[in-house]
Design a protein around this motif. Structure first.
Motif, PDB file in Angstrom:
ATOM      1  N   GLY A  58      16.453  89.860 -17.793  1.00 19.47           N
ATOM      2  CA  GLY A  58      15.375  89.858 -18.784  1.00 19.47           C
ATOM      3  C   GLY A  58      13.998  89.488 -18.284  1.00 19.47           C
ATOM      4  N   ILE A  59      13.842  89.313 -16.959  1.00 16.49           N
ATOM      5  CA  ILE A  59      12.519  89.016 -16.402  1.00 16.49           C
ATOM      6  C   ILE A  59      11.913  90.336 -15.933  1.00 16.49           C
ATOM      7  CG2 ILE A  59      11.232  87.756 -14.647  1.00 16.49           C
ATOM      8  CD1 ILE A  59      13.410  85.651 -14.696  1.00 16.49           C
ATOM      9  N   SER A  60      10.878  90.793 -16.583  1.00 20.59           N
ATOM     10  CA  SER A  60      10.337  92.149 -16.438  1.00 20.59           C
ATOM     11  C   SER A  60      10.034  92.555 -14.997  1.00 20.59           C
ATOM     12  CB  SER A  60       9.065  92.277 -17.280  1.00 20.59           C
ATOM     13  OG  SER A  60       8.396  93.484 -16.987  1.00 20.59           O
ATOM     14  N   ASP A  61      10.618  93.669 -14.567  1.00 21.74           N
ATOM     15  CA  ASP A  61      10.312  94.209 -13.237  1.00 21.74           C
ATOM     16  C   ASP A  61       8.879  94.733 -13.183  1.00 21.74           C
ATOM     17  OD1 ASP A  61      10.695  97.438 -13.759  1.00 21.74           O
ATOM     18  OD2 ASP A  61      12.144  96.255 -14.881  1.00 21.74           O
ATOM     19  N   PHE A  62       8.371  95.241 -14.313  1.00 19.65           N
ATOM     20  CA  PHE A  62       6.972  95.670 -14.364  1.00 19.65           C
ATOM     21  C   PHE A  62       6.059  94.477 -14.064  1.00 19.65           C
ATOM     22  CE2 PHE A  62       5.781  99.854 -16.468  1.00 19.65           C
ATOM     23  CZ  PHE A  62       6.964 100.491 -16.130  1.00 19.65           C
ATOM     24  N   ALA A  63       6.351  93.349 -14.702  1.00 20.23           N
ATOM     25  CA  ALA A  63       5.503  92.165 -14.543  1.00 20.23           C
ATOM     26  C   ALA A  63       5.549  91.637 -13.114  1.00 20.23           C
ATOM     27  CB  ALA A  63       5.942  91.082 -15.519  1.00 20.23           C
ATOM     28  N   ILE A  64       6.749  91.491 -12.561  1.00 19.54           N
ATOM     29  CA  ILE A  64       6.874  90.955 -11.202  1.00 19.54           C
ATOM     30  C   ILE A  64       6.205  91.885 -10.192  1.00 19.54           C
ATOM     31  CG2 ILE A  64       8.490  90.261  -9.390  1.00 19.54           C
ATOM     32  CD1 ILE A  64      10.511  89.643 -11.599  1.00 19.54           C
ATOM     33  N   SER A  65       6.472  93.178 -10.328  1.00 22.72           N
ATOM     34  CA  SER A  65       5.914  94.151  -9.380  1.00 22.72           C
ATOM     35  C   SER A  65       4.394  94.218  -9.476  1.00 22.72           C
ATOM     36  CB  SER A  65       6.514  95.535  -9.642  1.00 22.72           C
ATOM     37  OG  SER A  65       7.920  95.515  -9.521  1.00 22.72           O
ATOM     38  N   THR A  66       3.866  94.138 -10.705  1.00 22.09           N
ATOM     39  CA  THR A  66       2.416  94.182 -10.887  1.00 22.09           C
ATOM     40  C   THR A  66       1.752  92.971 -10.245  1.00 22.09           C
ATOM     41  OG1 THR A  66       2.654  95.398 -12.957  1.00 22.09           O
ATOM     42  CG2 THR A  66       0.555  94.307 -12.596  1.00 22.09           C
TER      43      THR A  66
END
Length: 292
Positions: A58-66
């Motif tokens: 549930g920890i967003s891959d979009f957020a981490i990658s960005t």
């Protein structure tokens, strides 16, 4: 008789085969350029594995990658939206195939929500590739802030999750479809749709078990659709997508079958701090040219 769950799973496989066809064809045509892209070859397997292991919880891959990719200069800001979409297609499909084991939502509600997200995702890339870098930076900054707020809202129980409905109708269905259309389009500028979809369907009173197929289905179909467009438009990092499509899937499978639970409480606070820091850094980078 073929069940709804079987139809959905077959459709997920088919649309991902479509993505893989375009991606592999593109890789073969530009293979000489792939390994010369700036992403660090030795680090990509580890980052891909960790990003999508955490995404499964549930920890967003979009957020981490960005937060990560611009800092380490693995891809340009211009190609970041396309990369965020293409890199997650295969891992998200693995999540969907692993987790969608039962559907307790009305077929009309499910179909309308998924179709709305797919239309938004299909239209979006044609406009994103024409945006100036400065505008993309603003959208990415907004995405970082939204992601941090959504994680915070979940931790503070601001997002309701105790609905009982299994279908939507009337204005609720229309509003949800319009919002999912927007979320599908927002995917293309680096704003992840999963948390936004979750908040929306919960707010509409859907039971969490009914909400999950909508969230996962909308995410799977919309990112596959938009990613095919980004590949056609040559606006993504092939190298990052190649590594996440292999090692990212391994992270998903390890999370699903071996790591049954993960204490993400402290990780979520850390991610919030990193997202806010990245948003502030992005804002600062946008101020520098004007000051100069």
């Amino acid at each position: 008789m073929i069940s709804l769950i079987q139809i959905l799973l077959v459709l997920i496989v088919l649309i991902n085969l479509g993505f893989l066809f375009y991606f592999i064809r593109d890789l073969a045509h530009y293979w000489g350029d792939v390994m010369s892209e700036p992403a660090t070859t030795w680090a990509l397997p580890f980052s891909s594995f960790i990003i999508f292991l955490l995404s499964t919880f549930g920890i967003s891959d979009f957020a981490i990658s960005t937060a990560l990719y611009p800092k380490v200069h693995w891809t340009s800001i211009k190609k970041l939206p396309g990369t965020l979409n293409t890199q997650c297609v295969v891992p998200v499909a693995a999540m969907a195939l692993s987790y969608i084991t039962a559907i307790t939502v009305d077929i009309k509600t499910l179909a309308i929500c998924i179709i709305a997200a797919v239309i938004g995702a299909y239209i979006g890339p044609r406009f994103v590739v024409k945006l100036p870098v400065a505008i993309i930076k603003k959208f990415i900054t907004a995405g970082l802030i939204i992601a941090a707020l959504m994680i915070l809202a979940g931790k503070l129980n601001w997002i309701p999750s105790n609905g009982t409905a299994t279908s939507l109708s009337g204005w609720k269905l229309i509003l949800t479809a319009v919002l999912l259309f927007i979320y599908g389009a927002l995917n293309n500028i680096g704003i992840g749709s999963y948390a936004l979809t979750m908040a929306t369907v919960y707010a509409m009173g859907l039971n969490p078990s009914a909400a999950f197929p909508i969230m996962m289905g909308a995410a799977t179909f919309s990112v596959s659709t938009s990613s095919i467009q980004f590949i056609k438009l040559q606006d993504y990092s092939r190298k990052i997508t190649l590594f996440t499509s292999t090692f990212g899937v391994l992270g998903v499978l390890v999370a699903v079958f071996f790591v049954k639970s993960l204490d993400t409480a402290m990780l979520q606070w850390l991610v919030i701090i990193v997202l806010v820091y990245s948003a502030v850094s992005m804002i600062w980078s946008m101020r520098k040219p004007s000051e100069a």
